[in-house]
Design a protein around this motif. Sequence first.
Motif, short mmCIF file in Angstrom:
data_model
loop_
_atom_site.label_atom_id
_atom_site.label_comp_id
_atom_site.label_asym_id
_atom_site.label_seq_id
_atom_site.Cartn_x
_atom_site.Cartn_y
_atom_site.Cartn_z
N ASP A 1 0.81 -1.22 0.00
CA ASP A 1 0.00 0.00 0.00
C ASP A 1 0.84 1.27 0.00
OD1 ASP A 1 0.97 -0.58 2.52
OD2 ASP A 1 -0.72 0.37 3.56
N LEU A 2 2.15 1.14 -0.15
CA LEU A 2 3.04 2.31 -0.14
C LEU A 2 3.70 2.48 -1.50
CD1 LEU A 2 4.92 2.04 3.29
CD2 LEU A 2 3.00 3.54 2.72
N THR B 1 20.31 5.13 -10.47
CA THR B 1 20.85 5.82 -9.29
C THR B 1 19.83 6.83 -8.77
OG1 THR B 1 21.86 7.53 -10.67
CG2 THR B 1 23.20 5.59 -10.16
N LEU B 2 20.12 7.39 -7.61
CA LEU B 2 19.22 8.39 -7.03
C LEU B 2 19.00 9.56 -7.99
CD1 LEU B 2 17.62 9.58 -4.67
CD2 LEU B 2 19.79 10.45 -3.74
N ARG B 3 20.07 10.04 -8.60
CA ARG B 3 19.94 11.19 -9.53
C ARG B 3 19.11 10.81 -10.75
NH1 ARG B 3 23.84 14.17 -12.23
NH2 ARG B 3 25.25 12.41 -12.39
N ALA B 4 19.38 9.65 -11.33
CA ALA B 4 18.65 9.23 -12.53
C ALA B 4 17.18 8.99 -12.21
CB ALA B 4 19.29 7.98 -13.12
N TRP B 5 16.92 8.35 -11.08
CA TRP B 5 15.53 8.09 -10.68
C TRP B 5 14.76 9.40 -10.49
CZ3 TRP B 5 13.01 9.19 -5.94
CH2 TRP B 5 11.77 8.58 -5.77
N TRP B 6 15.42 10.38 -9.92
CA TRP B 6 14.78 11.68 -9.67
C TRP B 6 14.36 12.34 -10.98
CZ3 TRP B 6 13.14 13.83 -5.24
CH2 TRP B 6 12.81 15.19 -5.24
N GLU B 7 15.17 12.16 -12.01
CA GLU B 7 14.90 12.83 -13.29
C GLU B 7 13.96 12.05 -14.19
OE1 GLU B 7 18.69 13.52 -15.11
OE2 GLU B 7 19.48 14.64 -13.40
N GLU B 8 13.70 10.77 -13.90
CA GLU B 8 12.95 9.90 -14.80
C GLU B 8 11.48 10.27 -14.94
OE1 GLU B 8 15.50 5.79 -13.98
OE2 GLU B 8 13.52 6.08 -13.09
N ASP B 9 10.84 10.69 -13.87
CA ASP B 9 9.38 10.81 -13.85
C ASP B 9 9.00 12.06 -13.06
OD1 ASP B 9 6.62 10.56 -13.21
OD2 ASP B 9 6.73 8.37 -13.46
N GLU B 10 8.50 13.07 -13.74
CA GLU B 10 8.18 14.34 -13.08
C GLU B 10 7.04 14.18 -12.08
OE1 GLU B 10 6.80 18.93 -14.16
OE2 GLU B 10 7.10 17.44 -15.76
N ASN C 1 4.94 14.09 -0.41
CA ASN C 1 4.58 13.08 0.59
C ASN C 1 5.73 12.65 1.48
OD1 ASN C 1 1.95 13.07 -0.50
ND2 ASN C 1 2.51 11.49 -1.99
N VAL C 2 6.96 12.72 0.97
CA VAL C 2 8.11 12.28 1.76
C VAL C 2 8.89 13.47 2.31
CG1 VAL C 2 10.25 10.93 1.76
CG2 VAL C 2 8.29 10.14 0.42
N ALA C 3 9.19 14.43 1.42
CA ALA C 3 9.93 15.62 1.87
C ALA C 3 9.02 16.62 2.57
CB ALA C 3 10.64 16.28 0.70
N GLY C 4 7.69 16.47 2.37
CA GLY C 4 6.73 17.33 3.07
C GLY C 4 6.67 18.75 2.54
N SER C 5 6.87 18.92 1.24
CA SER C 5 6.85 20.25 0.66
C SER C 5 5.82 20.33 -0.45
CB SER C 5 8.24 20.61 0.11
OG SER C 5 8.20 21.84 -0.57
N ASP C 6 5.06 21.42 -0.45
CA ASP C 6 4.09 21.66 -1.53
C ASP C 6 4.70 22.44 -2.68
OD1 ASP C 6 1.92 20.37 -0.30
OD2 ASP C 6 1.54 22.13 0.97
N ALA C 7 5.95 22.81 -2.57
CA ALA C 7 6.62 23.57 -3.62
C ALA C 7 6.92 22.67 -4.82
CB ALA C 7 7.92 24.17 -3.08
N ILE C 8 7.28 23.29 -5.92
CA ILE C 8 7.67 22.53 -7.10
C ILE C 8 9.09 21.99 -6.88
CG2 ILE C 8 8.14 22.63 -9.58
CD1 ILE C 8 6.09 24.90 -9.74
N PRO C 9 9.29 20.69 -7.00
CA PRO C 9 10.62 20.14 -6.72
C PRO C 9 11.61 20.50 -7.83
CG PRO C 9 9.19 18.43 -7.56
CD PRO C 9 8.32 19.63 -7.38
N PRO C 10 12.88 20.54 -7.52
CA PRO C 10 13.88 20.80 -8.55
C PRO C 10 13.87 19.68 -9.59
CG PRO C 10 14.93 20.08 -6.53
CD PRO C 10 13.50 20.32 -6.19
N SER C 11 14.14 20.01 -10.82
CA SER C 11 14.10 19.01 -11.89
C SER C 11 15.25 18.03 -11.79
CB SER C 11 14.13 19.69 -13.25
OG SER C 11 15.30 20.49 -13.38
N CYS D 1 7.20 14.81 -8.01
CA CYS D 1 6.35 15.74 -7.26
C CYS D 1 5.68 15.05 -6.08
CB CYS D 1 5.29 16.34 -8.19
SG CYS D 1 5.94 17.49 -9.42
N ARG D 2 5.24 13.79 -6.30
CA ARG D 2 4.62 13.05 -5.20
C ARG D 2 5.62 12.79 -4.08
NH1 ARG D 2 2.56 10.10 -9.58
NH2 ARG D 2 3.94 8.32 -9.13
N TYR D 3 6.84 12.44 -4.44
CA TYR D 3 7.88 12.21 -3.43
C TYR D 3 8.16 13.50 -2.66
CZ TYR D 3 12.26 10.75 -1.26
OH TYR D 3 13.24 10.46 -0.35
N PHE D 4 8.27 14.60 -3.37
CA PHE D 4 8.60 15.88 -2.74
C PHE D 4 7.50 16.28 -1.76
CE2 PHE D 4 9.95 20.46 -3.06
CZ PHE D 4 11.26 20.24 -2.65
#
Length: 924
Positions: free
Chosen positions: A751-752, A775-784, A793-803, A788-791
Motif C-alpha cells: 500500500d506504499l 541511481t538516485l539522480r537518474a531516478w529523480w529525473e525519470e518521472d516528473e 509526501n516524503v519531503a513534506g513540501s508543496d513547492a515545485i521540486p527541482p528538476s 512531485c509526489r515524493y517531494f
Amino acid sequence: MANLGLFTGTKIVKLVNVSFRLPYYTHWGQRLLVCGSEPVLGSWDVKKGLLLSPVHQGEELIWCGSVAVPSEFSCEYSYYVVDDDKSVLRREMGKKRQLVLPEGINGGENVELHDLWQTGVDAIPFRSAFKDVIFRQSWGLNIERSLGIQNKLDTEDAVLVHFKICCPNVEEETSVYVIGSTTKLGQWKVQDGLKLNYAGDSIWQADVAIQNGNFSLETGAHRDLSIDSSKVQPRCIFLSDGMMREMPWRGAGVAIPMFSVRSEADLGVGEFLDLKLLVDWAVESGFHLVQLLPINDTSVHGMWWDSYPYSSLSVISRKKYGKPEMQLDGKDVDYEAVLATKLSIGKKVFEQEKDLILNSSSFHKYFSENEEWLKPYAAFCFLRDFFETSDRSQWGCFSCFTEKKLEKLVSKDSLHYGIIRFHYYIQFHLHLQLSEAAEYARNKGVILKGDLPIGVDRNSVDTWVYPNLFRMNTSTGAPPDYFDKNGQNWGFPTYNWEEMSKDNYAWWRARLTQMAKYFTAYRIDHILGFFRIWELPEHAMTGLIGKFRPSIPLSKEELEREGIWDFDRLSLPYIRKESVQEKFGASWTFIVSNFLNDYQKGCYEFKEDCNTEKKIASKLKMLAEKSMLLESEDKIRRDLFDLLKNIVLIRDPEDASKFYPRFNLEDTSSFQDLDDHSKNVLRRLYYDYYFYRQENLWRQNALKTLPALLNSSDMLACGEDLGLIPACVHPVMQELGLIGLRIQRMPSESDLEFGIPSQYSYMTVCAPSCHDCSTLRAWWEEDEERRCRYFKNVAGSDAIPPSQCVPDMAHFVTRQHVEAPSMWAIFPLQDLLALKEEYTTRPATEETINDPTNPKHYWRYRVHVTLESLLKDKELITTIRGLVRGSGRAHPSVQETDEQGNRETIVLIPGKHQVAKISPLESS
C-alpha cells in the motif's frame, strides 16, 4: 522412582540430575528436544535425543526434561523443534551450547539449566564481520574460571546461581554487572551488584550463592529467576540470558563494483589493491563497510557479454590481471580491450618469474589448499581456449568430465602444462592481492562484503565437473515483478536440490568457505531462489512462461472437480485468425504460411519447426538472411512470442496430468474468451497457486538449504529480498538471522509508493538505490509526476521540486537512511557523489550499473573521479562523516590534526551520541 545411580562393582555411584528448561511457544504437532555430544543426549542423533515436556507457567510455555549424569560430566548440546516422528522442523542457530558441571557438585544433587532459544539474530555478534572487525579488541581480557561449588556455598541450604550473558561490544576498562532485588545482587545499586568475569567468546559470567526458599530475582525487563521451596531444590542453576540488551549497533557503508573503481594506477578497470584506497576513503567518511559485486571469473565468451558479474565461469576463481602498461582510461570499461591487455601483460610477467613463484613454499601451500577447484578451473580454461568455445559439447572426448581426464589434462608431462601453470599463477597472484586488501580492511575496522550469485553459467566449470547438481534442460529466471512485466530469463540452469542435499550441500559450503577467506560479510543474490526458483524450459528466451520449483501443481483431478476439462484448449497457444490479422496486418498471410498450421476452423497452431521461442528466433534469423521479412525482425519475433504465450495453463513436461497457471493469465485473450464459470475457477486457483498453497513448502525448502550455507562460514549474511515476496520469506530470514534489503522506491508494503526508512526493522540494510536500478539522480529525473509526489509526501513540501537531484535533495535522502533503525545504511558511491555539485556534471543515466529489463546490458560503468581525488576532497568527506556521526551510527576511529598540529584519535562512543577525543599517549 528413586535414582539409584550406577553400580561400579559393589559400589553405588550417585548421579547428578541435570534438568533442562526452555521457554518456547510451539504449534500443534511440534515438540522440543535436546540433543548433544554424549550418548545420554543422543550423540548428535536427533532421533535419540531427549524429548522435553511442556509446562504452563503463567503466560509462558516452558519445556522441561532431565537426565542423570556423573558429577564430572561435560558435553555440547542444542535444542530442536521436532514432529511426532522426531523429524527436525527447526533448529537453533549459533554456536553449540557447552555444559560443564561445576567442581564440587555431589551425586544426588540437582542442576538446572535455564536457557533461551538461540535465533539467528543472537548469532550475529559471533559472525566474523563483528567478531573479527567491528568488535575486534586490541586490548587483552583475561579469561577467569568460575569457582567451584564448595568455594561458593557456605551453607547447606544455599543455591548456586550461575549468571551468563553475551556482551560482544565492551569497551576497554568497562565492566559488566548484574543487579537485582537481593542483597547479593546489590538491591538495585550498581556499585553493590555482582561483577561478571570474562569467559571468552564475548561471554561474561559469575556465580552467586543465594539462600534457599521462596524467592524471585529480576535482572532487568523480562529477566527473572524464581524458585519454589515446595519443590525439590536445585543445588546449582545455570541462568543463560542470551544477549545483553543495549542500544542496537548500527553502521554505514559504501557500495561499488570492483570493475567500476578508478584509481591513478589502474588499467581501465578497478584492481584488488585499489580496495586499500577505497577502505581509506571509507574510514575517513565514517563507513564500517565496503560492498562489492561478485568477483568471479566471467570470461565464458571472451566478449563484452562477459561483463555480467552474476554469470560465473567458476564460482571460486577471480578475475583481475597485472599492472598497467598502457592507458585504457576511458569513461567506461572497455571489457575486451582490458582483458586482452591484461592477459598479454600477465603472460609476459609469467614468463619472467614462473619458476621462482611456482616453486615457492607459499605457492605450494596455496595449491594444496585449493587444488580441488584450481585444477578443474585451469583445465577448463585450457579447453575453452583450445577449442575456441566454452560450449563443452564441442570438446570431443573432454565434453564429459572424469577425474582421469582431468589428471591427464593437468599432468606435468603434457605439452600444454605451461598453459595450465599460467592459470595457476594468475589465480595465486589474485589470491595474494585480495588477501592483502582484505587484511588491510580488517585492520582498519572495515568489513569487506562480497556477493554470492544465485546462478552459474550454463557453460561453466561447475556444470562440467558436477553436471548432476544442475537441471540442464531448464533455465533460471525471475517472475514478473518490479523490474520487468515480462519476467526475466537469466539462462542459468536450475539447481538439483535433491542431489545437492545428499552431501549436505557440499558444493554450496565450498563456495562459502572460499569466500570467507577474503570477506567477512556477503550478500545472497536473489535469496528467494532458496525458497523457490522461477524455472523455465531450456528452449525459452523470455521469462514469462515458467513455474516455481518446488511448487504444488494443479492436478488434472483437481481441475476436473472444478468443471475444467478442455486441457488442450487451455495449455496450447490460443491463436485465432482475427488476432493474427490484427497483430500482423498485411503480412498476416506470410506469417501463417511460414509459422502456423490450420488447427480448427479459424484457429491455428505453430508448426513443429517453430513451436518454441528458440525455434522461432532461429527461423526468423534464416528468413531475415534471405531478406524475406516485411517488417523488422525484432517486432515479428515479439509478436510471435506473444502468440506462443497466449495460454492459461502450463502442462508439466515431466507429468502430463499436472498443470501450472500462467503468470498474469487474466491478461491473455485465451482467458478472456472463456465462460464465466471457468474464469472464476481459474482465477481462484491462480491466486491459490501463487500466494497461498506453496507457503509451507517454500518455508521448509529454505530451512533445509539456507542453514547449510549459514553454518559453513562465520561471515555476516544479508539477503536480497526485493520483488514479489512470499509471506514465508521474512519470518524465515528473521529466524535465521538473515539481514534483508530495503530500497525506498521498492517498498515491501503493497500500500506504499515509497518506503518509510524510519519504520524499517533493525534486521535490514537500507539504501536509496542499488546496482539493479537507476541511481538516485537518474531516478529523480525519470518521472516528473512521481518526483512531485515524493517531494510532497516524503519531503513534506508543496513547492515545485527541482528538476534535478540537487545536493540538498541528496542530503535529505541520505539523512533519511542514516537515521533509519536499520542495522546498516549502505550507499552506492554514485549516490554519495550527488552530495556535491562538482560530481553531478556527468549525465545521471550514465551512472546506472545494470538495467535488469535488458538481458544484454553491458556492465561497464566506471566512477568518473579517482579514489586519490576523493581522498583529497575533505569537503565531501566532512559532509558524509557528519551525516553518519549525527545519526548515532558507529564509525571507525580516525586521526586528525588539531590547530596546534597535534594528532588526535576521534572515537564515537556507541549509543551515547557523543564524541570523545583521546590522545594516543593517554590510550596507550
